[in-house]
Scaffold this motif. Sequence first.
Motif, PDB file in Angstrom:
ATOM      1  N   ASP A  63       0.784  -1.206   0.029  1.00 15.37           N
ATOM      2  CA  ASP A  63      -0.252  -0.030  -0.066  1.00 15.37           C
ATOM      3  C   ASP A  63       0.851   1.249   0.063  1.00 15.37           C
ATOM      4  OD1 ASP A  63       1.032  -0.212   2.571  1.00 15.37           O
ATOM      5  OD2 ASP A  63      -1.008   0.155   3.419  1.00 15.37           O
ATOM      6  N   TYR A  64       2.084   1.166  -0.163  1.00 14.79           N
ATOM      7  CA  TYR A  64       3.051   2.282  -0.433  1.00 14.79           C
ATOM      8  C   TYR A  64       2.838   2.916  -1.650  1.00 14.79           C
ATOM      9  CZ  TYR A  64       7.158   5.073   0.923  1.00 14.79           C
ATOM     10  OH  TYR A  64       7.904   6.050   1.162  1.00 14.79           O
ATOM     11  N   PRO A  65       2.427   4.225  -1.536  1.00 18.98           N
ATOM     12  CA  PRO A  65       2.137   5.168  -3.055  1.00 18.98           C
ATOM     13  C   PRO A  65       3.386   4.986  -3.778  1.00 18.98           C
ATOM     14  CG  PRO A  65       1.564   6.345  -0.875  1.00 18.98           C
ATOM     15  CD  PRO A  65       2.278   5.285  -0.438  1.00 18.98           C
ATOM     16  N   ASP A  66       2.783   4.659  -4.992  1.00 17.30           N
ATOM     17  CA  ASP A  66       3.980   4.636  -6.123  1.00 17.30           C
ATOM     18  C   ASP A  66       4.576   6.005  -6.331  1.00 17.30           C
ATOM     19  OD1 ASP A  66       2.944   2.070  -6.849  1.00 17.30           O
ATOM     20  OD2 ASP A  66       1.682   2.675  -8.430  1.00 17.30           O
ATOM     21  N   LYS A  67       3.902   7.185  -6.204  1.00 14.70           N
ATOM     22  CA  LYS A  67       4.473   8.396  -6.380  1.00 14.70           C
ATOM     23  C   LYS A  67       5.353   8.660  -5.338  1.00 14.70           C
ATOM     24  CE  LYS A  67       0.640  11.130  -4.390  1.00 14.70           C
ATOM     25  NZ  LYS A  67      -0.418  12.044  -4.756  1.00 14.70           N
ATOM     26  N   GLY A  68       5.350   8.029  -4.200  1.00 14.80           N
ATOM     27  CA  GLY A  68       6.280   8.143  -2.941  1.00 14.80           C
ATOM     28  C   GLY A  68       5.575   8.935  -1.665  1.00 14.80           C
ATOM     29  N   ILE A  69       6.246   9.314  -0.793  1.00 16.65           N
ATOM     30  CA  ILE A  69       5.376   9.944   0.391  1.00 16.65           C
ATOM     31  C   ILE A  69       6.497  11.165   0.685  1.00 16.65           C
ATOM     32  CG2 ILE A  69       4.867   9.873   2.801  1.00 16.65           C
ATOM     33  CD1 ILE A  69       4.237   6.914   2.408  1.00 16.65           C
ATOM     34  N   GLU A  70       5.764  12.286   0.875  1.00 15.05           N
ATOM     35  CA  GLU A  70       6.442  13.496   0.979  1.00 15.05           C
ATOM     36  C   GLU A  70       7.009  13.691   2.538  1.00 15.05           C
ATOM     37  OE1 GLU A  70       4.543  17.074   0.017  1.00 15.05           O
ATOM     38  OE2 GLU A  70       5.110  16.982  -1.946  1.00 15.05           O
ATOM     39  N   ARG A  71       8.215  14.026   2.989  1.00 14.02           N
ATOM     40  CA  ARG A  71       8.579  13.991   4.401  1.00 14.02           C
ATOM     41  C   ARG A  71       9.106  15.113   4.775  1.00 14.02           C
ATOM     42  NH1 ARG A  71      11.510   8.801   6.506  1.00 14.02           N
ATOM     43  NH2 ARG A  71      11.478   9.704   8.523  1.00 14.02           N
ATOM     44  N   GLU A  72       8.974  15.720   5.785  1.00 15.36           N
ATOM     45  CA  GLU A  72       9.564  17.029   6.357  1.00 15.36           C
ATOM     46  C   GLU A  72      10.782  16.606   7.065  1.00 15.36           C
ATOM     47  OE1 GLU A  72       7.895  19.760   9.220  1.00 15.36           O
ATOM     48  OE2 GLU A  72       7.472  21.207   7.317  1.00 15.36           O
ATOM     49  N   TYR A  73      11.912  17.509   6.900  1.00 12.54           N
ATOM     50  CA  TYR A  73      13.091  17.110   7.634  1.00 12.54           C
ATOM     51  C   TYR A  73      13.786  18.517   7.775  1.00 12.54           C
ATOM     52  CZ  TYR A  73      16.114  17.731   3.394  1.00 12.54           C
ATOM     53  OH  TYR A  73      16.778  18.128   2.009  1.00 12.54           O
ATOM     54  N   TYR A  74      14.472  18.458   8.978  1.00 12.59           N
ATOM     55  CA  TYR A  74      15.176  19.869   9.291  1.00 12.59           C
ATOM     56  C   TYR A  74      16.661  19.721   8.944  1.00 12.59           C
ATOM     57  CZ  TYR A  74      17.263  23.258  12.388  1.00 12.59           C
ATOM     58  OH  TYR A  74      17.705  24.448  12.791  1.00 12.59           O
ATOM     59  N   THR A  83      11.271  19.944   2.452  1.00 14.51           N
ATOM     60  CA  THR A  83      10.069  18.844   1.839  1.00 14.51           C
ATOM     61  C   THR A  83      10.897  17.906   1.102  1.00 14.51           C
ATOM     62  OG1 THR A  83       8.222  20.087   2.493  1.00 14.51           O
ATOM     63  CG2 THR A  83       8.091  18.218   1.252  1.00 14.51           C
ATOM     64  N   GLN A  84      10.698  16.542   1.262  1.00 16.06           N
ATOM     65  CA  GLN A  84      11.277  15.769   0.320  1.00 16.06           C
ATOM     66  C   GLN A  84      10.554  14.275  -0.055  1.00 16.06           C
ATOM     67  OE1 GLN A  84      14.604  13.092   1.921  1.00 16.06           O
ATOM     68  NE2 GLN A  84      15.997  13.982   0.036  1.00 16.06           N
ATOM     69  N   ARG A  85      10.191  13.999  -1.187  1.00 15.88           N
ATOM     70  CA  ARG A  85       9.559  12.837  -1.393  1.00 15.88           C
ATOM     71  C   ARG A  85      10.284  11.726  -1.620  1.00 15.88           C
ATOM     72  NH1 ARG A  85       4.451  12.426  -3.668  1.00 15.88           N
ATOM     73  NH2 ARG A  85       4.249  14.696  -3.899  1.00 15.88           N
ATOM     74  N   ARG A  86       9.982  10.765  -1.096  1.00 15.55           N
ATOM     75  CA  ARG A  86      10.959   9.453  -0.697  1.00 15.55           C
ATOM     76  C   ARG A  86       9.881   8.365  -1.385  1.00 15.55           C
ATOM     77  NH1 ARG A  86      13.420   7.915   4.639  1.00 15.55           N
ATOM     78  NH2 ARG A  86      15.155   9.550   4.030  1.00 15.55           N
ATOM     79  N   LYS A  87      10.353   7.529  -2.497  1.00 13.61           N
ATOM     80  CA  LYS A  87       9.918   6.659  -3.098  1.00 13.61           C
ATOM     81  C   LYS A  87      10.470   5.216  -2.485  1.00 13.61           C
ATOM     82  CE  LYS A  87       8.656   8.911  -7.460  1.00 13.61           C
ATOM     83  NZ  LYS A  87       8.688   8.776  -9.072  1.00 13.61           N
ATOM     84  N   LEU A  88       9.699   4.176  -2.820  1.00 15.05           N
ATOM     85  CA  LEU A  88      10.150   2.703  -2.367  1.00 15.05           C
ATOM     86  C   LEU A  88      10.852   2.160  -3.379  1.00 15.05           C
ATOM     87  CD1 LEU A  88       9.458   1.067   0.319  1.00 15.05           C
ATOM     88  CD2 LEU A  88       7.627  -0.019  -0.950  1.00 15.05           C
ATOM     89  N   ASP A  89      12.075   1.610  -2.983  1.00 20.14           N
ATOM     90  CA  ASP A  89      12.750   0.852  -3.900  1.00 20.14           C
ATOM     91  C   ASP A  89      12.833  -0.497  -3.308  1.00 20.14           C
ATOM     92  OD1 ASP A  89      14.303  -0.461  -5.739  1.00 20.14           O
ATOM     93  OD2 ASP A  89      16.083   0.887  -5.324  1.00 20.14           O
ATOM     94  N   CYS A  90      12.079  -1.661  -3.850  1.00 22.35           N
ATOM     95  CA  CYS A  90      12.011  -2.865  -3.054  1.00 22.35           C
ATOM     96  C   CYS A  90      13.149  -3.888  -3.640  1.00 22.35           C
ATOM     97  CB  CYS A  90      10.946  -3.759  -3.556  1.00 22.35           C
ATOM     98  SG  CYS A  90       9.275  -2.944  -3.071  1.00 22.35           S
ATOM     99  N   HIS A 124       3.141  -2.646   7.545  1.00 20.54           N
ATOM    100  CA  HIS A 124       2.562  -3.462   6.228  1.00 20.54           C
ATOM    101  C   HIS A 124       3.435  -3.915   5.271  1.00 20.54           C
ATOM    102  CE1 HIS A 124      -0.931  -0.733   7.497  1.00 20.54           C
ATOM    103  NE2 HIS A 124      -0.403   0.057   7.775  1.00 20.54           N
ATOM    104  N   ILE A 125       4.592  -4.364   5.876  1.00 21.08           N
ATOM    105  CA  ILE A 125       5.551  -5.047   4.920  1.00 21.08           C
ATOM    106  C   ILE A 125       5.051  -6.432   4.626  1.00 21.08           C
ATOM    107  CG2 ILE A 125       7.977  -6.100   5.220  1.00 21.08           C
ATOM    108  CD1 ILE A 125       9.121  -3.728   6.596  1.00 21.08           C
TER     109      ILE A 125
END
Length: 301
Positions: A63-74, A83-90, A124-125
């Motif tokens: 259920d991880y979005p194909d377009k990735g998830i935006e995460r805020e980092y300091y 803000t950085q968009r992180r995609k999943l690389d299986c 959800h792995i």
Amino acid sequence: IPFNQNEECIVLRKKIPVKRTGKRDKYEYELLKYNQTKQVKQMRKDLIAYNNLLIRHFISIPDYPDKGIEREYYNPDTKKFYTQRRKLDCKDKFITRKFLRDFNHGGRFYGGFWQKTEKERRKHIFIDNQSTVEIDYSGFHILLLYGLEKLDYWTIHNEDVYSLPDSVMRSHYPEIKTDKQRNQFRELMKQVVLTTINSTDLKQSISSLRENITRTNKKEFGWFKTLYGTKEKNKFVLKDITIRELISLFMDKHKLIKNWFCSNKGAIVQNFDSHIASRVINYFTNEFHELSEDDDGNLID
């Protein structure tokens, strides 16, 4: 071996100071050469077996979005949030063990997309299209330190590792009353544990904890500054004395192991927990071929 044979999985490195940004030290890592001892050869053999096992199984978060998830980092250098968009690389499954200075410091396992994934998402792995469970070893580092001192935490304290005695809470933090507030305080105490174990002295602990509360994780811990900060020029400021008190109360509770706090022993503690993780991983690698994960994100049975 299915992965690149030239890619080393046992890494020895040391910290090199680069520059000082404000009050913050900045480091880079330099790789070190090491002797191919019997211990090193066994660690490499074990880790190759684990990596091969990971490769033979399909690990994903469906259920991880194909377009990735935006995460805020300091960013502590610019002192700004991004803000950085992180995609999943299986396919990102290669694991290394990284030691610091020598093989008695550090040694934790790094790599694998699941270690870079948010805790809520790790629930959800799926492995080979089967769901997994996450095992939570609550208060692990504190319990480990008591054990290293040949003490049983539970025979000394009849309360949660991350809590302070009720009398202390009533006298120092009477505003914390609801279950939600107590849970928030518990999460803050986890940061106190990590900070004091990994810092070189009290001054560094105070600085690191302030950074965590007011900047890095201000959304999660900003409430503490609002409640206990000092108001100056229409804003709340978290002073050293307030953070020092929080750390001191924590260390007073755990005075039997206080020699482990603010003493630059974090890499030694990491070495102990890495050997525990290694034994768990090796056991399941040798005995089973179906995987799950533990609380540090290590995939096991």
